[in-house]
Design an enzyme around this catalytic site. Structure first.
Site, PDB file in Angstrom:
ATOM      1  CE  LYS A   1      -3.107   2.513   2.528  1.00 16.12           C
ATOM      2  NZ  LYS A   1      -5.135   2.513   3.769  1.00 16.12           N
TER       3      LYS A   1
ATOM      4  CE  LYS B   1      -5.954   1.953  -0.616  1.00 15.70           C
ATOM      5  NZ  LYS B   1      -6.154   1.782   0.801  1.00 15.70           N
TER       6      LYS B   1
HETATM    7  C1  PBG Z   1      -7.247   3.458   5.842  1.00 15.90           C
HETATM    8  C2  PBG Z   1      -7.506   3.110   4.350  1.00 15.90           C
HETATM    9  C3  PBG Z   1      -7.169   4.120   2.891  1.00 15.90           C
HETATM   10  C4  PBG Z   1      -8.285   3.736   1.767  1.00 15.90           C
HETATM   11  C5  PBG Z   1      -8.674   2.312   1.960  1.00 15.90           C
HETATM   12  N1  PBG Z   1      -8.287   2.019   3.740  1.00 15.90           N
HETATM   13  C6  PBG Z   1      -6.600   5.563   2.966  1.00 15.90           C
HETATM   14  C7  PBG Z   1      -5.697   5.885   3.777  1.00 15.90           C
HETATM   15  O1  PBG Z   1      -4.564   5.003   3.889  1.00 15.90           O
HETATM   16  O2  PBG Z   1      -5.704   7.160   3.934  1.00 15.90           O
HETATM   17  C8  PBG Z   1      -8.026   4.548   0.233  1.00 15.90           C
HETATM   18  C9  PBG Z   1      -9.322   3.930  -0.032  1.00 15.90           C
HETATM   19  C10 PBG Z   1      -9.238   4.825  -1.722  1.00 15.90           C
HETATM   20  O3  PBG Z   1      -8.601   5.762  -1.808  1.00 15.90           O
HETATM   21  O4  PBG Z   1     -10.007   4.070  -2.601  1.00 15.90           O
HETATM   22  N2  PBG Z   1      -5.681   3.208   5.692  1.00 15.90           N
END
Ligand code: PBG
Length: 317
Positions: free
Chosen positions: A189, A242
């Site tokens: 991520k 992601k």
């Molecule tokens: C929480 C999380 C996030 C997303 C999914 N889980 C945001 C972040 O890390 O700030 C993003 C999903 C999206 O942008 O569609 N940690």
């Protein structure tokens, strides 16, 4: 090469990548309240739903042949430790019970993180010196996963990017008798600019600083492979990359390196860009979405998590 492109039938016969609703996961934002649907400005077509509306939405999703939803909770209150995340009567826990009761055949995956529940908006516990305390956070994440699994979640998906969280969740789920709950690990991520609209949806923008001490540097893909291998070793059942479209190379490398089931998250900013261009008449939304989702599959993702899931499933029918 053009001989096999000569007709639709020939093209269909030699197509290498398949995209069907069975590969898609629809994210849902659930809020407390009795009868609300709150539009999210930056994500046209996506709403925060009260539990009764989330159940209705699950109905539609299942009818469209989409096998799973990914739940995010928007709690009424926040605190320093994000304690709402592991409240057995919290918004996600209530939503899981309601959706599973109405739709036992629909898979309910829950996002496990603290950022929507902490007053400061970080994904972990903040120490007095401002740093995020990795190991204290692990304990809270494990409690959250257990609470989701007890409510009936079919799988838990930790998105916090703390080190060792997959192992911590696996150990504690097993100890609590939830050996059969799979872990979908947000392995790679990235600290991405494409999460902006989501933070409006989940009300999870960090109050200070950013997430770069825990989420990955967008410049790194060797490191993404290491993250994936570590999660696999710690007991992840499904890995995830992601965002999706700017990271197709990472999807491909992780698939090749691990051979494991792999999900890719086509995130809020990717969705918002397509919606904005389509609304401005600059692209054909249907063609662009199906092309993008097919490309994510072609790169190596088995599962595509996307806010376009319902539309795509309709178009694919
Ligand atoms: C929480 C999380 C996030 C997303 C999914 N889980 C945001 C972040 O890390 O700030 C993003 C999903 C999206 O942008 O569609 N940690």
């Amino acid at each position: 090469m053009r001989r096999l492109r000569g007709s639709g039938l020939l093209r269909d016969m030699v197509r290498e990548t398949e995209l069907t609703p069975a590969h898609l996961v629809q994210p849902l934002f659930v809020e407390l309240g009795t009868d609300s649907r709150t539009p999210i400005e930056a994500m046209p077509g996506v709403e925060r739903l009260s539990i009764s509306h989330a159940v209705e939405e699950a109905d539609t999703i299942q009818e469209l042949g989409i096998p799973a939803v990914l739940l995010f909770g928007v709690p009424a209150e926040k605190d320093e430790q994000g304690s709402g995340a592991h409240d057995d009567e919290g918004v996600v826990q209530l939503a899981v019970r309601a959706i599973k009761e109405a739709h036992p055949e629909l898979l309910v995956i829950t996002d496990v993180c603290l950022c929507a529940y902490t007053s400061h908006g970080h994904c972990g516990v903040v120490r007095p010196d401002g740093a995020i305390d990795n190991d204290v956070t692990l304990e809270l994440l494990a409690q959250t996963a257990i609470s989701h699994a007890r409510a009936g979640a079919d799988a838990v998906a930790p998105s916090d990017m703390m080190d060792g969280r997959v192992g911590a969740l696996r150990g504690q789920l097993d100890a609590e008798g939830m050996k059969e709950t799979p872990i979908v690990a947000y392995s790679a991520k990235f600290a991405s600019a494409f999460y902006g609209p989501f933070r409006e949806a989940a009300d999870s923008t960090p109050a200070f600083g950013d997430r770069r001490t825990y989420q990955m540097d967008p410049a790194n893909s060797d490191e993404a492979v290491r993250e994936a291998l570590l999660d696999a070793e710690e007991g992840a059942d499904i890995l995830m990359v992601k965002p999706a479209l700017p990271y197709l190379d990472v999807i491909q490398r992780i698939k090749e390196a691990t051979g494991m089931p792999l999900a890719a998250y086509n995130v809020s900013g990717e969705y918002a860009m397509v919606k904005a261009a389509a609304a401005a008449g600059q692209i054909d939304e249907r063609a662009a979405v199906l092309e993008a989702l097919t490309a994510i599959r072609r790169a190596g993702a088995d599962i595509v998590i996307t806010y376009h899931a319902k539309d795509a499933a309709r178009w694919l029918r």
